[in-house]
Design a protein around this motif. Structure first.
Motif, PDB file in Angstrom:
ATOM      1  N   GLY A  37       0.830  -1.200   0.000  1.00 12.35           N
ATOM      2  CA  GLY A  37       0.000   0.000   0.000  1.00 12.35           C
ATOM      3  C   GLY A  37       0.865   1.250   0.000  1.00 12.35           C
ATOM      4  N   GLY A  51      -2.261   7.046   2.564  1.00 11.34           N
ATOM      5  CA  GLY A  51      -1.987   7.930   3.698  1.00 11.34           C
ATOM      6  C   GLY A  51      -1.274   7.231   4.847  1.00 11.34           C
ATOM      7  N   ASN A  72       2.582  -1.777  -4.464  1.00 11.49           N
ATOM      8  CA  ASN A  72       1.284  -1.123  -4.628  1.00 11.49           C
ATOM      9  C   ASN A  72       0.636  -1.477  -5.958  1.00 11.49           C
ATOM     10  N   THR A 131      -1.127   0.563  -7.835  1.00  9.82           N
ATOM     11  CA  THR A 131      -0.767   1.618  -8.790  1.00  9.82           C
ATOM     12  C   THR A 131       0.722   1.906  -8.619  1.00  9.82           C
ATOM     13  N   LYS A 142       2.192   5.445  -7.758  1.00 14.90           N
ATOM     14  CA  LYS A 142       2.051   5.940  -6.378  1.00 14.90           C
ATOM     15  C   LYS A 142       3.142   5.353  -5.486  1.00 14.90           C
ATOM     16  N   LEU A 158       2.182  -4.597  -7.187  1.00 14.36           N
ATOM     17  CA  LEU A 158       1.508  -5.658  -6.427  1.00 14.36           C
ATOM     18  C   LEU A 158       1.515  -6.981  -7.213  1.00 14.36           C
ATOM     19  N   SER A 191      -1.079  -2.280   4.516  1.00 14.81           N
ATOM     20  CA  SER A 191      -1.687  -0.970   4.816  1.00 14.81           C
ATOM     21  C   SER A 191      -2.687  -0.594   3.726  1.00 14.81           C
ATOM     22  N   THR A 192      -3.352  -1.621   3.170  1.00 15.31           N
ATOM     23  CA  THR A 192      -4.460  -1.389   2.232  1.00 15.31           C
ATOM     24  C   THR A 192      -5.759  -1.796   2.928  1.00 15.31           C
ATOM     25  N   PRO A 193      -6.909  -1.442   2.333  1.00 18.36           N
ATOM     26  CA  PRO A 193      -8.171  -1.877   2.973  1.00 18.36           C
ATOM     27  C   PRO A 193      -8.528  -3.339   2.690  1.00 18.36           C
ATOM     28  N   LEU A 194      -7.643  -4.090   2.038  1.00 16.41           N
ATOM     29  CA  LEU A 194      -7.952  -5.495   1.752  1.00 16.41           C
ATOM     30  C   LEU A 194      -8.059  -6.264   3.065  1.00 16.41           C
TER      31      LEU A 194
HETATM   32  P1  ATR Z   1      -5.545   6.625   1.009  1.00 18.32           P
HETATM   33  O1  ATR Z   1      -4.807   5.925   2.115  1.00 18.32           O
HETATM   34  O2  ATR Z   1      -4.656   7.521   0.217  1.00 18.32           O
HETATM   35  O3  ATR Z   1      -6.814   7.281   1.465  1.00 18.32           O
HETATM   36  P2  ATR Z   1      -6.889   4.244   0.023  1.00 18.32           P
HETATM   37  O4  ATR Z   1      -7.849   4.298  -1.086  1.00 18.32           O
HETATM   38  O5  ATR Z   1      -7.414   3.979   1.376  1.00 18.32           O
HETATM   39  O6  ATR Z   1      -5.970   5.530  -0.061  1.00 18.32           O
HETATM   40  O7  ATR Z   1      -5.830   3.128  -0.322  1.00 18.32           O
HETATM   41  C1  ATR Z   1      -4.752   2.903   0.476  1.00 18.32           C
HETATM   42  C2  ATR Z   1      -3.868   1.949  -0.264  1.00 18.32           C
HETATM   43  O8  ATR Z   1      -4.605   0.755  -0.486  1.00 18.32           O
HETATM   44  C3  ATR Z   1      -3.423   2.442  -1.630  1.00 18.32           C
HETATM   45  O9  ATR Z   1      -2.087   2.077  -1.774  1.00 18.32           O
HETATM   46  C4  ATR Z   1      -4.327   1.700  -2.587  1.00 18.32           C
HETATM   47  O10 ATR Z   1      -3.728   1.379  -3.833  1.00 18.32           O
HETATM   48  P3  ATR Z   1      -3.767   2.373  -5.102  1.00 18.32           P
HETATM   49  O11 ATR Z   1      -2.670   3.349  -4.894  1.00 18.32           O
HETATM   50  O12 ATR Z   1      -3.561   1.496  -6.263  1.00 18.32           O
HETATM   51  O13 ATR Z   1      -5.142   2.992  -5.090  1.00 18.32           O
HETATM   52  C5  ATR Z   1      -4.526   0.398  -1.861  1.00 18.32           C
HETATM   53  N1  ATR Z   1      -5.775  -0.245  -2.256  1.00 18.32           N
HETATM   54  C6  ATR Z   1      -7.032   0.205  -2.064  1.00 18.32           C
HETATM   55  N2  ATR Z   1      -7.929  -0.673  -2.551  1.00 18.32           N
HETATM   56  C7  ATR Z   1      -7.199  -1.705  -3.069  1.00 18.32           C
HETATM   57  C8  ATR Z   1      -7.544  -2.925  -3.735  1.00 18.32           C
HETATM   58  N3  ATR Z   1      -8.817  -3.265  -3.965  1.00 18.32           N
HETATM   59  N4  ATR Z   1      -6.528  -3.728  -4.133  1.00 18.32           N
HETATM   60  C9  ATR Z   1      -5.245  -3.404  -3.922  1.00 18.32           C
HETATM   61  N5  ATR Z   1      -4.855  -2.267  -3.304  1.00 18.32           N
HETATM   62  C10 ATR Z   1      -5.821  -1.442  -2.888  1.00 18.32           C
END
Ligand code: ATR
Length: 285
Positions: free
Chosen positions: A134, A137, A157, A159, A162, A177, A192-195
């Motif tokens: 991730g 933030g 990640n 993306t 990023k 990823l 640190s992703t919402p997965l």
């Molecule tokens: P933020 O922390 O900036 O608010 P977020 O949408 O909560 O952003 O996502 C946090 C991290 O989880 C990001 O790195 C996001 O990946 P992207 O940069 O590709 O958006 C990652 N993330 C969110 N949903 C995801 C998913 N379904 N699969 C893989 N990574 C995911």
């Protein structure tokens, strides 16, 4: 019982009603017998009201303010001083009012470093290979903390751009990823992703086949308490750290900044046990 001299602390964010901070801090005041001296509340403050809120903080004289989504960066514009680490991370999650001087801090990185050092010992992160999944933030403060402690960090990640941006800023490695199989070589894996939460509850960023018993697997998602990633890690004999620990350790550091007092870990953790953790958003981001 609160009185005229009671020092008010609060957490601000939007959404806010699921925040666990009031419960955690008020349990601490009660435990130390300072609940007539301190009281912790919460307020729904969207980003465009942060400026007004800080004015109110000065006017009313709130002692401390915790910041959560979406205010951690916005609030920095209106403070008098920013601690060097918070400046480097580029986000503030804690504001202390010292006789009208507002100073911003960041305790999120400690929420990750402290539980890891509890397992590895002080200095134990030095040269450890860490896969941080991730680049949002929350990842920023985590990557900073790991780097500070001498770990070799790779940010994975979805993306790639990023990951690249954050990695270049912090001078660490990055990968897509889609190259997740390389986490086989990591000593520590942090999600640190919402997965694993909300609509992604059945998902994990790391297929089980890449986990093994010599790894520490840390999920910053704390609802559910044990995500699929952590269940898989346990089944492979790995050591796990739950998101609740990050929540508590960053909270204990805030507590110290607001009150000047140390609180036992079990007191804040105990406060969380009394609540059903059905939270949609990870408030630490
Ligand atoms: P933020 O922390 O900036 O608010 P977020 O949408 O909560 O952003 O996502 C946090 C991290 O989880 C990001 O790195 C996001 O990946 P992207 O940069 O590709 O958006 C990652 N993330 C969110 N949903 C995801 C998913 N379904 N699969 C893989 N990574 C995911």
């Amino acid at each position: 019982m609160q009185n005229k001299q009671t020092k008010i602390c609060m957490v601000i964010g939007d959404p806010i009603k699921h925040s666990l901070s009031p419960k955690m801090h008020n349990a601490g005041y009660k435990f130390l017998g300072i609940d007539d001296e301190f009281f912790f509340s919460s307020a729904k403050i969207p980003k465009d009201k942060v400026k007004d809120f800080i004015k109110a903080m000065r006017l009313v004289g709130f002692r401390g303010v915790s910041c959560t989504i979406p205010n951690k960066v916005e609030v920095m514009k209106y403070l008098d001083e920013i601690d060097e680490i918070a400046q480097k991370i580029g986000a503030v999650n804690t504001i202390v009012n010292n006789n009208g001087v507002l100073k911003g801090y960041n305790t999120d990185w400690l929420g990750v470093v402290i539980p890891l050092e509890k397992i590895l010992g002080s200095g134990g992160l030095e040269d450890k290979n860490v896969a941080l999944i991730g680049a949002g933030g929350a990842s920023r403060a985590i990557a900073f903390g790991l780097k500070e402690k001498g770990a070799k960090v790779t940010i994975y990640n979805r993306t790639l751009e990023k990951a690249e941006k954050l990695a270049k800023e912090l001078k660490v490695k990055f990968a897509s990823l889609s190259k997740i199989e390389n986490v086989k070589n990591a000593d520590i894996i942090i999600n640190s992703t919402p997965l694993g939460m909300g609509k992604y509850i059945d998902e994990t960023p790391v297929p089980k086949e890449f986990l093994h018993k010599n790894q520490i697997c840390f999920d910053i998602v704390y609802s559910p308490e044990e995500t699929k990633f952590l269940t898989d890690a346990l089944s492979k004999g790995a050591t796990i750290i739950k998101g609740k620990e990050m929540l508590v350790y960053q909270g204990l550091e805030q507590f110290k900044l607001y009150t000047g007092k140390n609180l036992p870990f079990e007191v804040m953790m105990g406060a969380l046990k009394t609540k059903n953790l059905t939270i949609k958003n990870n408030m630490l981001k």
